[in-house]
Design a protein around this motif. Structure first.
Motif, mmCIF file in Angstrom:
data_model
loop_
_atom_site.group_PDB
_atom_site.id
_atom_site.type_symbol
_atom_site.label_atom_id
_atom_site.label_comp_id
_atom_site.label_asym_id
_atom_site.label_seq_id
_atom_site.Cartn_x
_atom_site.Cartn_y
_atom_site.Cartn_z
ATOM 1 N N VAL A 1 0.799 -1.217 -0.031
ATOM 2 C CA VAL A 1 -0.150 0.176 -0.045
ATOM 3 C C VAL A 1 1.089 1.344 0.209
ATOM 4 C CG1 VAL A 1 -2.179 -1.024 1.143
ATOM 5 C CG2 VAL A 1 -0.266 -0.245 2.540
ATOM 6 N N ARG B 1 -0.369 5.285 -0.598
ATOM 7 C CA ARG B 1 -0.335 6.630 0.280
ATOM 8 C C ARG B 1 0.343 7.646 -0.318
ATOM 9 N NH1 ARG B 1 -3.373 3.559 2.430
ATOM 10 N NH2 ARG B 1 -3.246 2.179 3.932
ATOM 11 N N TRP C 1 -7.490 0.048 10.142
ATOM 12 C CA TRP C 1 -8.032 0.065 8.678
ATOM 13 C C TRP C 1 -6.909 -0.026 7.717
ATOM 14 C CZ3 TRP C 1 -12.937 -0.304 6.888
ATOM 15 C CH2 TRP C 1 -14.098 -0.302 7.674
ATOM 16 N N ALA C 2 -5.885 0.924 8.028
ATOM 17 C CA ALA C 2 -4.608 0.829 6.975
ATOM 18 C C ALA C 2 -3.958 -0.274 6.820
ATOM 19 C CB ALA C 2 -3.913 2.057 7.399
ATOM 20 N N LEU C 3 -3.941 -1.080 8.025
ATOM 21 C CA LEU C 3 -3.075 -2.526 8.057
ATOM 22 C C LEU C 3 -4.017 -3.532 6.925
ATOM 23 C CD1 LEU C 3 -1.575 -2.269 11.620
ATOM 24 C CD2 LEU C 3 -0.400 -2.111 9.158
ATOM 25 N N GLU D 1 -6.126 -2.774 5.024
ATOM 26 C CA GLU D 1 -6.154 -2.421 3.729
ATOM 27 C C GLU D 1 -5.003 -3.278 2.855
ATOM 28 O OE1 GLU D 1 -6.221 1.728 3.189
ATOM 29 O OE2 GLU D 1 -5.870 1.437 0.894
ATOM 30 N N SER D 2 -3.919 -3.043 3.645
ATOM 31 C CA SER D 2 -2.591 -3.634 2.965
ATOM 32 C C SER D 2 -2.703 -5.133 3.096
ATOM 33 C CB SER D 2 -1.453 -3.237 3.917
ATOM 34 O OG SER D 2 -1.172 -3.730 5.047
ATOM 35 N N VAL D 3 -3.317 -5.827 3.959
ATOM 36 C CA VAL D 3 -3.668 -7.389 3.961
ATOM 37 C C VAL D 3 -4.473 -7.679 2.747
ATOM 38 C CG1 VAL D 3 -4.592 -9.334 5.003
ATOM 39 C CG2 VAL D 3 -3.261 -7.676 6.312
ATOM 40 N N LYS E 1 -5.063 -6.108 -0.094
ATOM 41 C CA LYS E 1 -4.168 -5.894 -1.173
ATOM 42 C C LYS E 1 -3.274 -6.824 -1.806
ATOM 43 C CE LYS E 1 -2.778 -2.014 -4.295
ATOM 44 N NZ LYS E 1 -1.915 -0.693 -4.344
ATOM 45 N N THR E 2 -2.546 -7.353 -0.421
ATOM 46 C CA THR E 2 -1.468 -8.334 -0.599
ATOM 47 C C THR E 2 -2.029 -9.583 -1.012
ATOM 48 O OG1 THR E 2 -0.303 -6.956 0.749
ATOM 49 C CG2 THR E 2 0.552 -9.163 0.361
ATOM 50 N N VAL F 1 1.937 -7.251 11.664
ATOM 51 C CA VAL F 1 0.943 -7.976 10.964
ATOM 52 C C VAL F 1 1.526 -8.800 9.907
ATOM 53 C CG1 VAL F 1 -1.110 -7.721 9.625
ATOM 54 C CG2 VAL F 1 -0.822 -6.197 11.429
#
Lengths: 241, 135
Positions: free
Chosen positions: A8, A12, B4-6, B8-10, B12-13, B123
């Protein structure tokens, strides 16, 4: 085991126009001062600007900005506080000014963490205050950030030239854009400008040694009135053009 | 909430891995969250559920908390995250940026701040189960 954060990072900074890494091979050449001052000048001219202090083990931009007690907001991520018109991130929010010794892997983890959760929003410029050298921070900025341009700070000292030469060589090999070189703390004559020209790097200008800077650390209004800031302002054409 | 940001990264990955590995139907996503990051479990789970795209509609999230372990690089001592000994401000700082533990923690035996976080940092995606496209 997969670390999800890297996926991500691009998102950002998607709305960031230009990322400028204020960098040098050598410590003590005025990177943090120039990074902070340029960021303040850009913000003063109406450009939306962020400043990210990447010198996690020896941060100093908070002193230059005279940072008061503040912390980022949380809203589905971290929103950097606005300090003197800049969206400003520093490890100081979390370390509280305590010594934070970090080895390479810890630096990378902290950098990836902050990049993956910090929402910079729309910015014309994101200025990175880099730690000296070609170590973890420089390698990670190159690895993780989209198209950074390196603005290189040096002094008249041959010692600075010796280290900056290596930084330039590495950036060249990796095909990373170099905005140019600024000679800071100029006193008297030096022929360092010629040396950089031989390396075929754009020489952006020189900034005289200005003792008033030290007296005005933490007072942004007065800092921006120093000779240092006035000379730094002349560099803007290379960033905004 | 930076949960939430973390999350989202999960998501997407996972989508990237599913695409790369050619997984047709994802049935289970196992995620570990390190104890020291003290994510709000329910907020994180809710974020994952809310952000779950149609490609992952059959997937169940299994979230496990992993114990945080440290190892001193100076004397070799191993120890666990001393949550109860830390104040709220310190815990919050470590929640946002686990590496600032180096500002607040020392090896309990020799006092060195030079330690490794050997487990349970942040995470990570432990595993993704599903049916491959040619399966």
């Amino acid at each position: 085991m997969v670390d999800p954060r890297i996926s991500v990072i691009d998102d950002r900074v998607r709305k960031v126009g230009r990322i400028i890494a204020v960098s040098s091979g050598k410590g003590g050449v005025g990177k943090s001062l120039l990074a902070s001052t340029l960021a303040l000048i850009l913000a003063g001219k109406g450009y939306s600007t962020g400043l990210f202090d990447l010198d996690f083990t020896s941060p100093s931009t908070h002193v230059i900005l005279g940072l008061k007690e503040t912390r980022p907001l949380e809203d589905r991520g971290i929103i950097p506080p606005v300090v003197h018109g800049l969206k400003y991130m520093t490890i100081i929010y979390y370390s509280g000014g305590r010594a934070t010794p970090l080895r390479g892997i810890d630096f990378s983890n902290a950098f990836i963490e902050l990049l993956s959760v910090t929402d910079w929003g729309e910015l014309d410029f994101l200025i990175l205050d880099m730690p000296p050298g070609i170590g973890d921070a420089t390698l990670d900025v190159i690895r993780l950030m989209r198209k950074p341009g390196f603005l290189i700070v040096t002094t008249p000292s041959p010692l600075a030239f010796e280290t900056v030469k290596k930084l330039i060589g590495m950036l060249r090999e990796l095909d990373i854009p170099i905005v140019g070189v600024v000679e800071n703390m100029k006193t008297g004559f030096s022929n360092i400008q010629q040396e950089y020209r031989k390396l075929n790097v754009k020489f952006l200008g020189e900034i005289p040694y200005d003792p008033a800077v030290e007296e005005n650390l933490g007072n942004v209004d007065r800092l921006l009135k120093t000779v240092f800031a006035k000379e730094a302002e002349k560099l803007l054409e290379h960033l905004t053009g | 909430m930076h949960e939430w940001a973390l999350a989202e990264s999960v998501i997407k990955t996972v989508l990237r891995i599913v695409d790369e590995k050619g997984i047709r139907k994802v049935t289970e996503i196992k995620i570990k969250i390190g104890e020291m990051q003290q994510l709000e479990y329910e907020v994180f789970r809710e974020a994952l559920v809310q952000l779950k795209p149609v490609e992952l509609k059959d997937a169940e999230f299994i979230i496990e908390v992993a114990e945080t372990e440290f190892k001193c690089r100076t004397c070799g001592l191993k120890w666990l995250f001393p949550k109860k000994e830390l104040g709220e401000d310190v815990l919050e700082a470590i929640h946002f940026l686990p590496e600032v533990s180096h500002a607040y923690l020392k090896c309990p035996r020799c006092g060195s701040p030079d330690f490794e976080i050997t487990g349970g940092r942040g995470v990570w995606i432990e595993s993704i189960s599903g049916v491959e496209k040619n399966g």
